[in-house]
Scaffold this motif. Structure first.
Motif, PDB file in Angstrom:
ATOM      1  N   ALA A  32     -11.891  14.755  84.623  1.00 38.35           N
ATOM      2  CA  ALA A  32     -13.343  14.884  84.436  1.00 38.35           C
ATOM      3  C   ALA A  32     -13.970  13.573  83.934  1.00 38.35           C
ATOM      4  N   TYR A  33     -13.439  13.034  82.850  1.00 36.90           N
ATOM      5  CA  TYR A  33     -13.995  11.799  82.284  1.00 36.90           C
ATOM      6  C   TYR A  33     -13.867  10.651  83.290  1.00 36.90           C
ATOM      7  N   VAL A  35     -13.598  10.646  86.547  1.00 35.00           N
ATOM      8  CA  VAL A  35     -14.478  10.702  87.725  1.00 35.00           C
ATOM      9  C   VAL A  35     -15.911  10.345  87.327  1.00 35.00           C
ATOM     10  N   GLY A  36     -16.349  10.813  86.145  1.00 31.67           N
ATOM     11  CA  GLY A  36     -17.683  10.454  85.662  1.00 31.67           C
ATOM     12  C   GLY A  36     -17.850   8.942  85.593  1.00 31.67           C
ATOM     13  N   ARG A  37     -16.822   8.291  85.067  1.00 31.83           N
ATOM     14  CA  ARG A  37     -16.892   6.841  84.922  1.00 31.83           C
ATOM     15  C   ARG A  37     -16.876   6.133  86.283  1.00 31.83           C
ATOM     16  N   ARG A  39     -17.908   7.353  89.110  1.00 34.72           N
ATOM     17  CA  ARG A  39     -19.189   7.569  89.806  1.00 34.72           C
ATOM     18  C   ARG A  39     -20.220   6.518  89.381  1.00 34.72           C
TER      19      ARG A  39
ATOM     20  N   GLN B  31     -17.059  16.107  79.404  1.00 30.79           N
ATOM     21  CA  GLN B  31     -16.091  15.038  79.732  1.00 30.79           C
ATOM     22  C   GLN B  31     -16.636  14.141  80.839  1.00 30.79           C
ATOM     23  N   VAL B  32     -17.196  14.768  81.872  1.00 29.99           N
ATOM     24  CA  VAL B  32     -17.775  13.966  82.964  1.00 29.99           C
ATOM     25  C   VAL B  32     -18.941  13.138  82.415  1.00 29.99           C
ATOM     26  N   GLY B  35     -17.851  10.111  80.629  1.00 29.18           N
ATOM     27  CA  GLY B  35     -17.441   9.066  81.573  1.00 29.18           C
ATOM     28  C   GLY B  35     -18.646   8.318  82.111  1.00 29.18           C
ATOM     29  N   VAL B  36     -19.676   9.056  82.471  1.00 32.24           N
ATOM     30  CA  VAL B  36     -20.893   8.429  83.010  1.00 32.24           C
ATOM     31  C   VAL B  36     -21.588   7.610  81.921  1.00 32.24           C
ATOM     32  N   SER B  38     -20.396   6.177  79.377  1.00 32.89           N
ATOM     33  CA  SER B  38     -19.688   4.952  78.976  1.00 32.89           C
ATOM     34  C   SER B  38     -20.165   3.760  79.809  1.00 32.89           C
ATOM     35  N   GLU B  39     -20.691   4.025  81.003  1.00 31.00           N
ATOM     36  CA  GLU B  39     -21.211   2.944  81.848  1.00 31.00           C
ATOM     37  C   GLU B  39     -22.737   2.927  81.895  1.00 31.00           C
ATOM     38  N   GLU B 122     -22.367  13.826  87.871  1.00 28.22           N
ATOM     39  CA  GLU B 122     -21.879  12.754  88.760  1.00 28.22           C
ATOM     40  C   GLU B 122     -22.980  12.311  89.718  1.00 28.22           C
TER      41      GLU B 122
END
Lengths: 357, 160
Positions: A32-33, A35-37, A39, B31-32, B35-36, B38-39, B122
């Motif tokens: 999950a983490y 894939v978010g990054r 994207r 969690q996703v 991730g997003v 972080s950028e 996403e």
């Protein structure tokens, strides 16, 4: 007859037939983490306009500023020449591989894509040893084995400190070299061993997307070899040695095509996903005596397949696709940088540009 | 097992299952989103809405649990004969069954909404202007949790 056999192969263990993405992907919430990054990072792929802008830059400093602005690593502090810019590319490649290794929950897969560079470096070092040339500039130090250690191992012919796949590959190349002294075989045999290694890791992993990608890689490599051997009228024995095992199209189905007319080759592939690639590639070859369209079509097939990972929201697939698509981008940037360093005209650089996302 | 125990078991299921679903859904989306972010840290506001959405099922489960406890007379204004003292085994089963729609609809819809929201985050990372569309699509999953909630409420407040 040949086509029906091919279709049978396609429904076998590793099918490559087109199917809905629903059956291609398997959700894996561990990613999950990651894939978010990924994207977010996908927004930074260089576009065609970006490559055009890079081609249009006059000075290396200007190109450097542009690449940094587009998220490339800052590289060496003083960029004076076009060749210096390759350091940005090297560091960027290292960063991408390190990121994928960090984000991946399946280290065997992420390591595999670094081992690709071990095979590349081994190929360069073996060629350098057998030809006596200095090919140091072609080494890419991002593999699992540091370049210094690999260089020392090849120089001393002592692979005890290297991974098993390195010593196995060297053994295969050395055995064949003693018999033939054909330098062309170094590339072919090393690639063959690399795909064997890929099959060994990817097949048991059981990921459909990766399995199909490997099928595509091997099939397209075999198609390119077949067309090259056929067009250049090279020895059939070379084809026997060059075809890689493990793809969706068996080597035994490809051998007879060496002797058949070009129409039969196109008809053989017409019911497969390689129909357009082979038809366009061979047409261009017959008309213009150039392998470039076939190479480009093969890359287009692979790129469009990898781009299907965009619809997968959770899993390792977007990571692998990002890494591989980034490689195509690096190739395109490098082509421009080498072109700029050699003062090539813009139009020639555009023609030489490989396909990229 | 008496009627009261059965009714309270229903309360526990409504709160636990819907809560578990929400925890999974929110966890996945968060969690996703991390991730997003972080950028692209500027997308926090948009990611927050999508991350919070699968949390509603847990609230629905809690609401039903609360209503059943109220109905039983365990809390609230005292009455002469609170329901929990006279509830029969049959009524206990009925109360238990009343809790099931929100429990199961909440559990499954929260997990699937979490997946929809994760994909929405996403999509937002690639096209921040389209975050509203991702939210609307994820809300469709909410509809089934709301149906579960309404069914549970109707069953609890029927004529006993």
């Amino acid at each position: 007859m040949a086509v029906s056999r091919l279709n049978l192969a396609n429904t076998g263990k590793h099918p490559v037939t087109k199917g809905p993405d629903f059956f291609l992907f398997k959700s894996d919430a561990r990613y999950a983490y990651a894939v978010g990054r990924i994207r977010s990072l996908e927004n930074r792929y260089l576009t065609r306009q970006d490559i055009e802008r890079l081609i249009a830059t006059e000075e290396s400093e200007e190109a450097y500023r542009f690449l940094v602005e587009k998220g490339y690593a800052e590289g060496e502090p003083k960029v004076k020449t076009w060749s210096d810019l390759e350091s940005c590319l090297r560091i960027q490649r290292q960063e991408v591989l390190a990121l994928i290794s960090t984000l991946s929950k399946d280290t065997s897969i992420s390591d595999l894509f670094r081992e690709r560079y071990d095979f590349h470096n081994l190929k360069v070092l073996l060629k350098a040893r057998y030809s006596g040339q200095n090919l140091e500039h072609l080494l890419i130090d991002v593999g699992t084995v540091p370049v210094e250690i690999l260089t020392e191992a090849v120089t001393d012919d002592d692979y005890r400190s290297s991974p098993q796949f390195i010593s196995n590959t060297v053994q295969v190349v050395n055995t064949r070299w003693e018999k033939t002294n054909n330098p062309q075989l170094i590339d072919i045999l090393t690639d063959g061993e690399m795909y064997k290694r890929f099959s060994l890791v990817i097949r048991p992993f059981g990921n459909r997307f990766l399995n199909r990608w490997l099928d595509l890689e091997i099939d397209l490599a075999n198609i390119k070899t077949l067309v090259r051997v056929k067009w250049l009228d090279l020895d059939t024995a070379l084809l026997t040695q060059s075809l890689i095992e493990g793809g969706s199209i068996k080597e035994t189905e490809l051998f007879p095509l060496r002797e058949t007319p070009w129409e039969t080759v196109a008809s053989f592939f017409s019911k497969t996903r390689y129909a357009k690639t082979v038809a366009t590639g061979t047409d261009a070859l017959l008309k213009s005596d150039s392998f470039l369209p076939l190479e480009k079509m093969a890359d287009v097939t692979l790129i469009s397949y990898l781009e299907r990972a965009k619809v997968q929201s959770l899993g390792i697939e977007p990571l692998v696709a990002y890494l591989l698509l980034k490689e195509y981008e690096f190739k395109a940037v490098r082509t421009v940088l080498v072109g700029k360093a050699n003062h090539l005209p813009a139009e020639l650089m555009r023609n030489k540009l490989p396909e990229y996302p | 097992m008496g009627g009261l125990e059965l009714a309270l078991f229903g309360v526990a299921l409504a709160v636990f299952l819907a809560g578990i679903g929400s925890a999974i859904g929110v966890g996945l989306t968060a969690q996703v989103a991390n991730g997003v972010l972080s950028e692209q840290p500027d997308l926090f506001g948009k990611a927050l809405l999508l991350t919070a959405l699968p949390g509603t099922q847990g609230i629905y489960g809690f609401l039903i649990g609360f209503l059943v406890i109220m109905k039983l007379g365990l809390i609230g204004a005292p009455t002469d004969v609170p329901f929990y003292q006279v509830i029969t085994v049959g009524q206990g089963w009925q109360m238990f069954a009343s809790c099931l729609p929100v429990a199961f609809a909440g559990l499954l819809s929260a997990i699937h909404q979490g997946r929809a929201c994760a994909a929405g985050v996403e999509m937002t990372a690639k096209q921040p202007d389209q975050a509203g569309k991702a939210l609307v699509l994820a809300v469709f999953v909410e509809f089934y949790a709301v149906l579960g909630l309404l069914t549970s409420i109707l069953l609890i407040f029927r004529n006993w």
